[in-house]
Design an enzyme around this catalytic site. Sequence first.
Site, PDB file in Angstrom:
ATOM      1  N   PHE A 185      -9.145   7.156  -2.987  1.00  0.00           N
ATOM      2  CA  PHE A 185      -8.593   6.380  -1.888  1.00  0.00           C
ATOM      3  C   PHE A 185      -9.476   5.161  -1.643  1.00  0.00           C
ATOM      4  CE2 PHE A 185      -8.088   5.499   2.656  1.00  0.00           C
ATOM      5  CZ  PHE A 185      -6.727   5.628   2.844  1.00  0.00           C
ATOM      6  N   ILE A 208      -3.963  -4.093   7.488  1.00  0.00           N
ATOM      7  CA  ILE A 208      -4.624  -4.715   8.637  1.00  0.00           C
ATOM      8  C   ILE A 208      -3.738  -4.504   9.857  1.00  0.00           C
ATOM      9  CG2 ILE A 208      -5.494  -6.878   9.607  1.00  0.00           C
ATOM     10  CD1 ILE A 208      -6.027  -7.773   6.666  1.00  0.00           C
ATOM     11  N   HIS A 260       3.158   0.458  13.233  1.00  0.00           N
ATOM     12  CA  HIS A 260       3.378   0.496  11.786  1.00  0.00           C
ATOM     13  C   HIS A 260       2.090   0.813  11.030  1.00  0.00           C
ATOM     14  CE1 HIS A 260       4.049  -1.508   7.781  1.00  0.00           C
ATOM     15  NE2 HIS A 260       5.154  -0.805   7.886  1.00  0.00           N
ATOM     16  N   GLU A 314       0.459  -5.653  15.756  1.00  0.00           N
ATOM     17  CA  GLU A 314       0.779  -5.355  17.158  1.00  0.00           C
ATOM     18  C   GLU A 314       1.704  -4.166  17.325  1.00  0.00           C
ATOM     19  OE1 GLU A 314       2.140  -8.910  19.073  1.00  0.00           O
ATOM     20  OE2 GLU A 314       0.403 -10.070  18.413  1.00  0.00           O
ATOM     21  N   THR A 315       2.101  -3.532  16.227  1.00  0.00           N
ATOM     22  CA  THR A 315       3.019  -2.388  16.314  1.00  0.00           C
ATOM     23  C   THR A 315       2.341  -1.146  15.741  1.00  0.00           C
ATOM     24  OG1 THR A 315       3.992  -2.666  14.123  1.00  0.00           O
ATOM     25  CG2 THR A 315       4.943  -3.997  15.920  1.00  0.00           C
ATOM     26  N   SER A 343       0.814  -1.221   0.000  1.00  0.00           N
ATOM     27  CA  SER A 343       0.000   0.000   0.000  1.00  0.00           C
ATOM     28  C   SER A 343       0.848   1.272   0.000  1.00  0.00           C
ATOM     29  CB  SER A 343      -0.951  -0.003   1.203  1.00  0.00           C
ATOM     30  OG  SER A 343      -1.943  -0.989   1.018  1.00  0.00           O
ATOM     31  N   PHE A 344       2.000   1.249   0.649  1.00  0.00           N
ATOM     32  CA  PHE A 344       2.851   2.449   0.684  1.00  0.00           C
ATOM     33  C   PHE A 344       3.285   2.855  -0.724  1.00  0.00           C
ATOM     34  CE2 PHE A 344       6.666   4.957   1.494  1.00  0.00           C
ATOM     35  CZ  PHE A 344       6.194   5.826   2.468  1.00  0.00           C
ATOM     36  N   GLU A 345       3.456   1.878  -1.597  1.00  0.00           N
ATOM     37  CA  GLU A 345       3.908   2.148  -2.959  1.00  0.00           C
ATOM     38  C   GLU A 345       2.797   2.596  -3.899  1.00  0.00           C
ATOM     39  OE1 GLU A 345       6.677  -0.111  -0.689  1.00  0.00           O
ATOM     40  OE2 GLU A 345       4.709  -0.823  -1.309  1.00  0.00           O
ATOM     41  N   ARG A 358     -15.557  -5.794   4.181  1.00  0.00           N
ATOM     42  CA  ARG A 358     -15.571  -4.546   3.416  1.00  0.00           C
ATOM     43  C   ARG A 358     -15.100  -4.728   1.973  1.00  0.00           C
ATOM     44  NH1 ARG A 358     -12.315  -0.443   6.061  1.00  0.00           N
ATOM     45  NH2 ARG A 358     -13.672   1.106   5.125  1.00  0.00           N
TER      46      ARG A 358
END
Length: 145
Positions: A110, A79, A85, A82-83, A53-55, A124
């Site tokens: 988006f 998704i 990020h 636990e961090t 997704s960042f790209e 979704r």
Amino acid sequence: KLNNSDANGKKFGIVKALWNSEITNRLHDGCYNTLLKYGAEIKDINTITVPGSFELIYGAKKLFKDYKPDAIILIGSIIKGETPHFNFISQSISDGVKDLNILFDIPFLFCVLTDLNQEQALNRSGGSAGNKGIDAAIAAIQLIK
């Protein structure tokens, strides 16, 4: 309300993340089929893939410059783990899509799910909560109509 020919003669770009492909493939299918339903032709829908997704932002900018579509839909799925990020990536992508909409004279839509778990993402992307890919395609057509 859209007519069955509102997307006819328009060019659409779709940038799809490969990460969480079970989700992004479902979103893409909903988006792609909705564009066709409203009159887009197969030759006028150009889909490219990026690793995650960042790209999506870079992919959308490149697709804009190389293909010159009337609208670009960015499809991804993040998704929560636990961090933190999840928070950084979600915010960065949101800001990036906003920046693309400011910099270029076409709509960038988006369609990035930011879900707390796999179940929400499945719901979704064609489950009980509909398919957000369909919603993104309809919004794209409405914006360029």
